[in-house]
Design a protein around this motif. Structure first.
Motif, short mmCIF file in Angstrom:
data_model
loop_
_atom_site.label_atom_id
_atom_site.label_comp_id
_atom_site.label_asym_id
_atom_site.label_seq_id
_atom_site.Cartn_x
_atom_site.Cartn_y
_atom_site.Cartn_z
N PHE A 247 -43.70 -20.70 3.26
CA PHE A 247 -42.50 -21.32 2.72
C PHE A 247 -41.24 -20.89 3.47
O PHE A 247 -40.30 -21.67 3.61
CB PHE A 247 -42.37 -21.02 1.23
CG PHE A 247 -43.15 -21.97 0.36
CD1 PHE A 247 -42.58 -23.13 -0.11
CD2 PHE A 247 -44.47 -21.71 0.05
CE1 PHE A 247 -43.31 -24.01 -0.89
CE2 PHE A 247 -45.21 -22.57 -0.74
CZ PHE A 247 -44.62 -23.74 -1.21
N THR A 248 -41.21 -19.64 3.94
CA THR A 248 -40.04 -19.24 4.72
C THR A 248 -39.96 -20.00 6.03
O THR A 248 -38.87 -20.36 6.48
CB THR A 248 -40.08 -17.73 5.01
OG1 THR A 248 -41.31 -17.39 5.68
CG2 THR A 248 -39.96 -16.92 3.73
N LEU B 170 -36.86 -21.83 8.12
CA LEU B 170 -36.81 -22.07 9.55
C LEU B 170 -36.50 -23.53 9.87
O LEU B 170 -35.76 -23.82 10.82
CB LEU B 170 -38.12 -21.65 10.21
CG LEU B 170 -38.23 -21.86 11.71
CD1 LEU B 170 -37.11 -21.12 12.45
CD2 LEU B 170 -39.59 -21.43 12.23
N THR B 171 -37.05 -24.45 9.09
CA THR B 171 -36.79 -25.87 9.34
C THR B 171 -35.31 -26.17 9.18
O THR B 171 -34.71 -26.88 10.00
CB THR B 171 -37.61 -26.74 8.36
OG1 THR B 171 -39.00 -26.50 8.60
CG2 THR B 171 -37.31 -28.22 8.57
N THR B 172 -34.68 -25.64 8.14
CA THR B 172 -33.25 -25.88 7.91
C THR B 172 -32.41 -25.25 9.01
O THR B 172 -31.49 -25.89 9.55
CB THR B 172 -32.83 -25.31 6.55
OG1 THR B 172 -33.63 -25.90 5.52
CG2 THR B 172 -31.37 -25.60 6.27
N PHE C 186 -39.30 -12.63 14.42
CA PHE C 186 -39.17 -11.18 14.54
C PHE C 186 -38.10 -10.61 13.62
O PHE C 186 -38.13 -9.42 13.30
CB PHE C 186 -38.88 -10.79 15.99
CG PHE C 186 -40.07 -10.97 16.89
CD1 PHE C 186 -41.11 -10.06 16.87
CD2 PHE C 186 -40.18 -12.06 17.73
CE1 PHE C 186 -42.22 -10.23 17.68
CE2 PHE C 186 -41.28 -12.24 18.54
CZ PHE C 186 -42.31 -11.32 18.52
N ALA C 187 -37.14 -11.43 13.18
CA ALA C 187 -36.11 -10.95 12.25
C ALA C 187 -36.54 -11.13 10.80
O ALA C 187 -36.09 -10.38 9.92
CB ALA C 187 -34.79 -11.69 12.49
N ASN C 188 -37.41 -12.09 10.55
CA ASN C 188 -37.80 -12.40 9.18
C ASN C 188 -38.71 -11.32 8.58
O ASN C 188 -38.65 -11.06 7.38
CB ASN C 188 -38.53 -13.74 9.13
CG ASN C 188 -38.92 -14.15 7.73
OD1 ASN C 188 -38.12 -14.09 6.82
ND2 ASN C 188 -40.17 -14.56 7.56
#
Length: 525
Positions: free
Chosen positions: A87-88, A93-95, A322-324
């Protein structure tokens, strides 16, 4: 388009598809990459007519079955276990990718308004997992990576198309924040609700249909029944189709006869391949017309825009990956969810975000209200798809091997263990039938020998015995159905305990369908 031109176009599609299939086997490359290259090359053959694909044809003809098929074959347990990373990626990411791409396009092409730029960003933001998962599965990559990429690809289609619909509406109307929030609620909630209604109705209808051909007809009509009315109601046809496909796929298979499942699976596999292939080839044939005048811009600017968008798409995805991870660990339960997703896995997921048929379909659906820039945006989308498929996909095998993520024997061992457990369950059920005198000893012995021969083969491949040869003797249809049912029950139990994956479950279920194609129906799940 005249009959002669239509025939030539269909012939070109068939030739390109057959050639791509032949080369894919020899070059050991995913079909999608070759279809992109050959489809675009076909557009420059002088003898082929120019093609302009109507946006309505792509939106209503191609998208519903593509979305429905992807949702139908979603692995529910795996998707639920990795819901957080999926979902993330699918929403967050899509947005972010949509906004970043829109900003890049608006900076390079200021005369493209923000609404059109956001619509274009929504077109290139969703991923297409077909090529990436084909590579991962062939090499035996960890199944979790495949599940995350497939789950993201399914859900981000709905997120991207929701943004796309809002951006297209903003092209011709005054758009406020309040109006946007109301439309999002209508689009999302309305789409999901209508998709549930369709899935329940279709499930009840298919419960009473025994003819495999009629089952296929109903299954083919279902995505269009979900998509088109939802669009007319102002809801999301994408979410309605995805909801219907997911609900029927995870809850509806139990009431189908094996013969219907076999025929339906074969039909949908061929249909989806042809739809995706035709979309790539039709785009290639349309490129020649697009290249005649890319929105009044210089070719240098077109190339810069395509490279900038490709770099934005890839760069944002890698940064997000890498930040998520560290941020997600701050959320309650996030450390547990992120376990097993280290730097190596994140790098593969980052480079596995390829663009494909969905991006092409959305870009080709850009309305005329975009103006003269529509051709330019479609062209840039095609170049971004080409860069990600041809540039990134070939790197995945090298990356997987270099990072030590290749497990070529894992799926084979998992499938053999599942077969062993299923055969042992069938033998146990056979002994119960014999003890209860529901089957005579002669028939029981014939089936016992058949099952033990198959079990010997499985043990041989697992290194615990020797391969046995022999043909399965004929026997009673009722006994065969009982034994197959026992194996199915064991497979379901193994899947429920997480010992095998959805792909292994489907693979062995298909084998059991061949053993008993007209068996007694299983109760609805």
């Amino acid at each position: 388009m005249g009959e002669d031109r239509l025939f030539i176009v269909f012939l070109a599609v068939a030739i390109v598809v057959l050639l791509a299939r032949a080369l894919a086997g020899r070059l050991r490359m995913p079909d999608t990459i070759l279809l992109v290259v050959l489809g675009m090359a076909a557009g420059f053959v002088p003898a082929l007519p120019a093609v302009v694909v109507p946006p309505e044809l792509v939106l209503l003809g191609f998208l519903p079955p593509l979305l429905y098929n992807a949702a139908f074959f979603t692995a529910p347990r795996e998707a639920r276990a990795d819901a957080a990373p999926i979902f993330t990626l699918a929403f967050g990411l899509t947005t972010v990718t949509t906004v970043a791409v829109a900003a890049a396009v608006h900076a390079l092409l200021p005369d493209v308004g923000w609404a059109a730029a956001l619509a274009f960003g929504a077109a290139v933001s969703p991923t297409d997992a077909v090529a990436a998962t084909a590579v991962l599965q062939r090499l035996g990559a960890p199944p979790r990576l495949v599940t995350i990429l497939e789950g993201e690809s399914l859900i981000n289609d709905g997120a991207a198309l929701t943004i796309f619909m809002l951006a297209v509406e903003a092209l011709g109307t005054d758009f406020t924040v309040g109006h946007g929030a109301a439309r999002v609620a209508q689009i999302v909630l309305g789409g999901v609700a209508y998709g549930l209604v369709v899935s329940i109705a279709v499930r009840r209808l298919r419960r009473w249909i025994t003819d495999p051909v009629s089952q296929i007809i109903v299954s083919l009509a279902t995505p269009y029944v979900a998509f088109i009315p939802a669009e007319h109601l102002g809801a999301s046809g994408v979410l309605a189709t995805v909801t219907a496909g997911f609900w029927i796929g995870t809850r509806g298979e139990g009431f189908l006869q094996p013969a219907s499942r076999l025929a339906g699976t074969t039909f949908w596999r061929i249909l989806i391949f042809l739809l995706e292939s035709a979309l790539f080839v039709l785009l290639g044939l349309e490129i020649r017309e697009i290249l005649r005048g890319p929105g009044g811009q210089s070719w240098g600017l077109v190339a810069v825009t395509a490279l900038a968008v490709s770099a934005t798409v890839l760069g944002v995805r890698l940064v997000w990956q890498f930040a998520n991870g560290p941020l997600a660990r701050l959320v309650p339960g996030g450390r547990r969810v992120q376990a097993g997703l280290g730097r190596r896995q994140r790098l593969v997921i980052g480079l596995g975000g390829l663009r494909g048929a969905i991006s092409l379909a959305i870009a080709l659906s850009l309305p005329a209200a975009v103006g003269d820039r529509r051709g330019l945006l479609v062209l840039v989308t095609a170049l971004v798809v080409l860069v990600t498929l041809v540039g990134q996909a070939p790197l995945l095998p090298l990356l997987l091997r270099r990072l030590g993520l290749v497990e070529p024997e894992r799926r084979r061992a998992e499938a053999m263990l599942a077969r062993k457990a299923g055969l042992q369950a069938a033998l146990a059920r056979l002994e119960e039938l014999a003890e209860d005198e529901e089957v005579d000893e002669r028939t029981a012995e014939a089936f016992r020998q058949m099952l033990e021969l198959r079990l010997d083969r499985v043990r041989y491949f697992l290194g615990a015995g020797r391969e046995a040869e022999g043909a399965a003797p004929p026997g009673s249809g009722r006994v065969r159905a009982e034994l197959v049912r026992a194996q199915r029950a064991k497979l379901t139990a193994l899947y429920g305990k997480g010992r095998i994956g959805a792909q292994t479950l489907r693979e062995i279920s298909r084998e059991l369908d061949f053993e008993d194609p007209f068996g007694v129906r299983r109760p609805p799940s």
